[in-house]
Design a protein around this motif. Structure first.
Motif, short mmCIF file in Angstrom:
data_model
loop_
_atom_site.label_atom_id
_atom_site.label_comp_id
_atom_site.label_asym_id
_atom_site.label_seq_id
_atom_site.Cartn_x
_atom_site.Cartn_y
_atom_site.Cartn_z
N LEU A 221 -12.25 2.13 -7.56
CA LEU A 221 -10.82 1.83 -7.53
C LEU A 221 -10.08 2.91 -6.75
CD1 LEU A 221 -8.36 0.18 -8.46
CD2 LEU A 221 -8.35 1.56 -10.58
N LEU A 222 -10.47 4.15 -6.96
CA LEU A 222 -9.88 5.27 -6.23
C LEU A 222 -10.08 5.12 -4.73
CD1 LEU A 222 -8.55 8.11 -6.45
CD2 LEU A 222 -10.85 9.05 -6.65
N ASP A 223 -11.26 4.67 -4.34
CA ASP A 223 -11.59 4.48 -2.94
C ASP A 223 -10.71 3.41 -2.31
OD1 ASP A 223 -12.93 4.97 -0.60
OD2 ASP A 223 -14.62 3.67 -1.07
N TYR A 224 -10.40 2.35 -3.06
CA TYR A 224 -9.56 1.28 -2.54
C TYR A 224 -8.11 1.75 -2.37
CZ TYR A 224 -13.33 -2.04 -3.46
OH TYR A 224 -14.53 -2.70 -3.46
N ILE A 225 -7.61 2.48 -3.36
CA ILE A 225 -6.19 2.88 -3.33
C ILE A 225 -5.93 3.88 -2.22
CG2 ILE A 225 -4.33 3.95 -4.64
CD1 ILE A 225 -5.61 2.92 -7.18
N VAL A 226 -6.88 4.80 -2.00
CA VAL A 226 -6.64 5.89 -1.06
C VAL A 226 -6.52 5.40 0.38
CG1 VAL A 226 -9.00 6.53 -0.46
CG2 VAL A 226 -7.26 8.31 -0.70
N VAL A 227 -7.12 4.24 0.69
CA VAL A 227 -7.02 3.71 2.07
C VAL A 227 -5.86 2.75 2.23
CG1 VAL A 227 -9.49 3.99 2.48
CG2 VAL A 227 -8.64 1.81 1.62
N LEU A 228 -5.14 2.48 1.15
CA LEU A 228 -4.04 1.51 1.20
C LEU A 228 -2.97 1.88 2.22
CD1 LEU A 228 -3.14 -1.13 -0.11
CD2 LEU A 228 -1.93 0.22 -1.85
N PRO A 229 -2.58 3.16 2.36
CA PRO A 229 -1.55 3.50 3.35
C PRO A 229 -1.91 3.13 4.78
CG PRO A 229 -1.81 5.30 1.79
CD PRO A 229 -2.91 4.32 1.50
N LEU A 230 -3.20 2.88 5.06
CA LEU A 230 -3.60 2.47 6.41
C LEU A 230 -2.98 1.14 6.79
CD1 LEU A 230 -7.39 3.41 6.67
CD2 LEU A 230 -5.51 4.43 7.92
N THR A 231 -2.72 0.29 5.81
CA THR A 231 -2.20 -1.06 6.07
C THR A 231 -0.68 -1.10 6.07
OG1 THR A 231 -2.25 -1.69 3.73
CG2 THR A 231 -4.25 -2.04 5.00
N ILE A 232 -0.03 0.05 5.88
CA ILE A 232 1.42 0.09 5.76
C ILE A 232 2.00 0.91 6.91
CG2 ILE A 232 3.36 0.67 4.25
CD1 ILE A 232 1.31 0.77 1.94
N SER A 233 2.99 0.37 7.58
CA SER A 233 3.62 1.12 8.68
C SER A 233 4.41 2.29 8.11
CB SER A 233 4.54 0.20 9.48
OG SER A 233 5.68 -0.16 8.72
N GLY A 234 4.65 3.28 8.95
CA GLY A 234 5.39 4.46 8.51
C GLY A 234 6.79 4.12 8.07
N THR A 235 7.45 3.20 8.77
CA THR A 235 8.81 2.82 8.41
C THR A 235 8.86 2.21 7.02
OG1 THR A 235 9.24 2.34 10.75
CG2 THR A 235 10.82 1.51 9.15
N VAL A 236 7.91 1.32 6.73
CA VAL A 236 7.85 0.68 5.42
C VAL A 236 7.56 1.70 4.33
CG1 VAL A 236 6.55 -0.97 4.01
CG2 VAL A 236 7.20 -1.57 6.35
N LEU A 237 6.62 2.60 4.59
CA LEU A 237 6.30 3.63 3.60
C LEU A 237 7.51 4.52 3.33
CD1 LEU A 237 4.25 5.18 1.86
CD2 LEU A 237 3.67 6.53 3.88
N GLY A 238 8.22 4.90 4.39
CA GLY A 238 9.41 5.73 4.21
C GLY A 238 10.47 5.04 3.37
N ILE A 239 10.70 3.75 3.63
CA ILE A 239 11.68 2.99 2.85
C ILE A 239 11.26 2.93 1.40
CG2 ILE A 239 12.63 0.68 2.50
CD1 ILE A 239 12.61 0.33 5.53
N ALA A 240 9.97 2.70 1.13
CA ALA A 240 9.48 2.63 -0.25
C ALA A 240 9.68 3.95 -0.97
CB ALA A 240 8.00 2.24 -0.25
N LEU A 241 9.43 5.06 -0.30
CA LEU A 241 9.58 6.37 -0.93
C LEU A 241 11.05 6.68 -1.22
CD1 LEU A 241 7.01 8.52 1.11
CD2 LEU A 241 6.75 7.60 -1.20
#
Length: 548
Positions: A381-401
Motif C-alpha cells: 500500500l505504501l508503494d502505491y501511495i508514494v507514486v501517486l504524485p506522479l499522476t498529478i500535475s503541479g498546479t493541481v497538487l498546489g491547489i490541493a495543498l
C-alpha cells in the motif's frame, strides 16, 4: 510474509500516516470541494458550469490535442534517434548518446524564455529575418508549444527505446532474415513488438507531463485555452472565494491522466513480450555521406535541445534597454541587480530546495527499504501511495495543498513550510525510484550476518545498508535537488509575498517583459543545477548520465 512490529512495522505505519496526511488527505479535500456548494451540501453545479462554459470545453479539447500532438512528435523524434544510436557507429556517437539526457535538467521556464529570446516577437532570428524582408510566423500558440515541448520531452522516449533495443536478442532478427523475409518486414514483425511496450510506457509519461505543463503553456500558449493555465487563472481569481470551480477543474485533469493510464496499462499488458537476454546486434559502422547525415541529423536535434542553455547565459550578460535586448552589447547590470540588489529569489530557492532534498531523500530511502526489503501488505500500500504524485500535475497538487492547509490546526499556506511540502511531495516518487535501484543488488545475507553478530536491525540499516547505498543516495539527492529547485507549476500556486523562488522570478520577469533580469535569474538557476551534477561526476565518480 509477516514482519515484526518493531521497528519496521512501526516505521511502515509512520510512513503511511505521513503520506495519508500530506498526499491522500489533500486530494480528498480537493475531490470533496468539487462536489460541495457554498452551503456545504452535495452539488455537481461546478461540473455543470464547466460543461456550459464554451471556453473551458475548448480548453479541454485543446489540452487533449496538445497532449497527443506532442506525444506523437516525441515518438517520431525519439524512436529513430534511439535506433540510430543503438544500431550504428558514427562520429561522436558516445557524446551524442549522452547529451540528450541533459535536456531533462533544463528548467522548462528557461526553455520557454530562451525560445522567446530567439523566435519571439522581438527575438534574434525574428529580427534577423525581418531585416531581410522575411516574416516568420508567430512562435506563440500551437507552433511554439509543440516545438518546445517536443524538444523537452523526446528524451523520455529516446531513453526507453534505447534500453529496449540494447536488451533485444539479435538472433531473433537473424532468424527472420534467414527465412527469406525482407529486412523491413522482419523489423516490423520482430523488432517493433518488442519496442512497443517501451514506447507506450514512456509515451504515457510524456502525455502526463504535457497535460500538466504550466511553464511552457503559460509563456507560449498565447490565446490558446489550456486546462493547466485556466485552472491556475481560476485559482487566482477564486482566492478567498468558493473553491468548487478550481477543484472541479483539477479533478477533470486528474481524470484525464487516470483514463489514459488505464487504457495504456491494458494495451501494454497485451503487448508484453518476454525474452532471454541475448546478444544485441553489433552496431553497423557507417562512412562517408551516411556518417555526415547521421551525425548532422542527431546534431541538429541536440543543438536545438540544448540551445536554451547557451541563450540564457548570453542574454544574462547582454545589455538591455527596458524590454529590448541589445544583442552584441555586453553588460553586468542584469546579473548585478539579480545577485546584489534582489537576491531573495536565489536565497529562497537554495533554502527551500535544500530542506526538501534532505527531507525527501531521507523519507525516500526509508520507503524504498521498506517496500523492497521488508515487503508485506502494508508496504505494498505504501508503494502505491508514494507514486501517486506522479499522476498529478503541479498546479493541481498546489491547489490541493492550499485548500487543505489554509485553515485549521495546521496552517501552512503563506509560510515557507508549504513551499517545502510542495517540493517534497511533488518530487518524492523520483527519489524513491532512484533509491530503490541499489537495494535490489544488496543481498539479505549481509544484513543477516550483521544481526547475527548482535547488531540491532535498526543499527544494521545505518551501518550496513546505508553505506552500500552511497551512490544511489547521492544520485537521488542530485535528482531531488535538480527537480525541486526548478519547480514552477506547484510553487507558483502555493507561494505568497516574500517566498518568491528563481523559477517564479523568471516567470514574473518574462511576463513583465524584463528579459534581461529573467536571464540573470535563469543563469543563476542553471548554475546551481549544474554545479552539484559536476561535483557528483568528478568528485564522487557517479555516472548520472550513463546511456547504458
Amino acid at each position: 510474509m509477516k514482519i515484526k512490529w518493531w521497528p519496521w512495522g512501526f516505521l511502515t505505519l509512520v510512513c503511511l500516516v505521513l503520506l495519508g496526511f500530506f498526499v491522500l488527505y489533500p486530494l480528498g479535500v480537493l475531490f470533496s470541494n468539487s462536489v460541495l456548494n457554498d452551503e456545504g451540501g452535495f452539488s455537481l453545479q461546478a461540473f455543470a458550469s464547466l460543461l456550459d462554459d464554451a471556453d473551458y470545453v475548448k480548453a479541454f479539447w485543446n489540452t487533449l490535442i496538445l497532449g497527443f500532438s506532442v506525444t506523437l512528435c516525441t515518438v517520431l523524434v525519439g524512436v529513430p534517434f534511439a535506433y540510430m544510436v543503438a544500431r550504428y557507429e558514427f562520429p561522436l556517437k558516445n557524446l551524442v548518446a549522452v547529451l540528450p539526457v541533459l535536456t531533462i535538467v533544463i528548467p522548462e521556464i528557461i526553455v520557454g524564455q530562451s525560445w522567446l529570446l530567439v523566435l519571439g516577437n522581438n527575438g534574434i532570428l525574428t529580427n534577423l529575418f525581418a531585416d531581410h524582408g522575411i516574416e516568420l510566423p508567430s512562435f506563440y500558440g500551437w507552433t511554439g508549444m509543440i516545438f518546445s515541448m517536443t524538444l523537452v520531452y523526446y528524451t523520455y522516449i529516446y531513453l526507453g527505446v534505447l534500453a529496449a533495443l540494447r536488451g533485444f536478442d539479435g538472433s531473433l532478427e537473424e532468424a527472420g532474415l534467414s527465412l527469406g523475409t525482407s529486412p523491413l518486414v522482419t523489423k516490423w514483425r520482430v523488432l517493433v513488438p518488442v519496442m512497443l511496450p517501451a514506447v507506450l510506457v514512456n509515451a504515457l509519461v510524456v502525455f502526463t507531463l504535457v497535460v500538466g505543463n504550466f511553464a511552457l503553456s503559460m509563456l507560449l500558449g498565447s490565446r490558446v485555452p489550456l486546462l493547466s493555465v485556466m485552472t491556475y487563472n481560476t485559482f487566482v481569481s477564486e482566492m478567498g472565494g468558493s473553491p468548487a470551480l478550481q477543484s472541479a477543474m483539477s479533478v477533470v485533469s486528474i481524470g484525464i491522466v487516470a483514463i489514459v493510464l488505464f487504457v495504456q496499462k491494458r494495451v501494454v499488458e497485451r503487448k508484453i513480450y518476454t525474452m532471454t537476454q541475448g546478444r544485441a546486434p553489433a552496431p553497423e559502422r557507417v562512412r562517408s555521406w551516411k556518417s555526415a547525415l547521421f551525425t548532422g541529423s542527431v546534431g541538429v536535434i541536440i543543438l536545438a535541445s540544448l540551445l536554451p542553455l547557451i541563450v540564457v547565459f548570453i542574454a544574462a550578460f547582454t545589455a538591455t534597454s527596458g524590454p529590448v535586448m541589445r544583442w552584441g552589447s555586453w553588460s553586468l547590470d542584469s546579473l548585478t541587480r539579480a545577485i546584489r540588489h534582489a537576491p531573495e529569489p536565489i536565497l529562497n530557492s537554495l533554502q527551500y530546495s535544500s530542506i526538501a532534498t534532505v527531507v525527501g531523500v531521507a523519507f525516500a530511502v526509508l520507503v524504498s527499504y521498506l517496500t523492497i526489503k521488508k515487503r508485506n501488505a502494508a508496504t505494498q500500500l505504501l508503494d502505491y501511495i508514494v507514486v501517486l504524485p506522479l499522476t498529478i500535475s503541479g498546479t493541481v497538487l498546489g491547489i490541493a495543498l492550499v485548500q487543505t492547509f489554509n485553515s485549521g490546526w495546521l496552517v501552512l499556506a503563506g509560510t515557507s513550510g508549504i513551499m517545502v511540502l510542495a517540493y517534497a511531495v511533488r518530487r518524492l516518487p523520483f527519489a524513491v525510484r532512484n533509491a530503490t535501484s541499489t537495494l535490489f543488488n544488496i543481498p539479505e545475507s549481509i544484513e543477516e550476518a550483521s544481526i547475527s553478530l548482535g547488531v540491532s536491525p535498526l543499527m544494521t540499516f545505518f551501518k550496513v545498508v546505508l553505506p552500500a547505498m552511497k551512490a544511489s543516495l547521492i544520485s537521488a539527492a542530485i535528482l531531488m535537488w535538480v527537480t525541486t529547485i526548478s519547480e514552477l507549476s506547484a510553487s507558483v500556486v502555493v507561494y505568497s509575498g516574500g517566498l518568491e523562488t528563481m523559477p517564479i522570478a523568471i516567470f514574473r520577469q518574462v511576463d513583465g517583459g524584463r528579459l534581461g533580469l529573467a536571464s540573470a535569474y535563469g543563469a543563476a538557476l542553471v548554475t546551481v543545477i549544474l554545479v552539484p551534477i559536476f561535483v557528483s561526476i568528478k568528485v564522487f565518480r557517479i555516472n548520472l548520465f550513463s546511456s547504458k
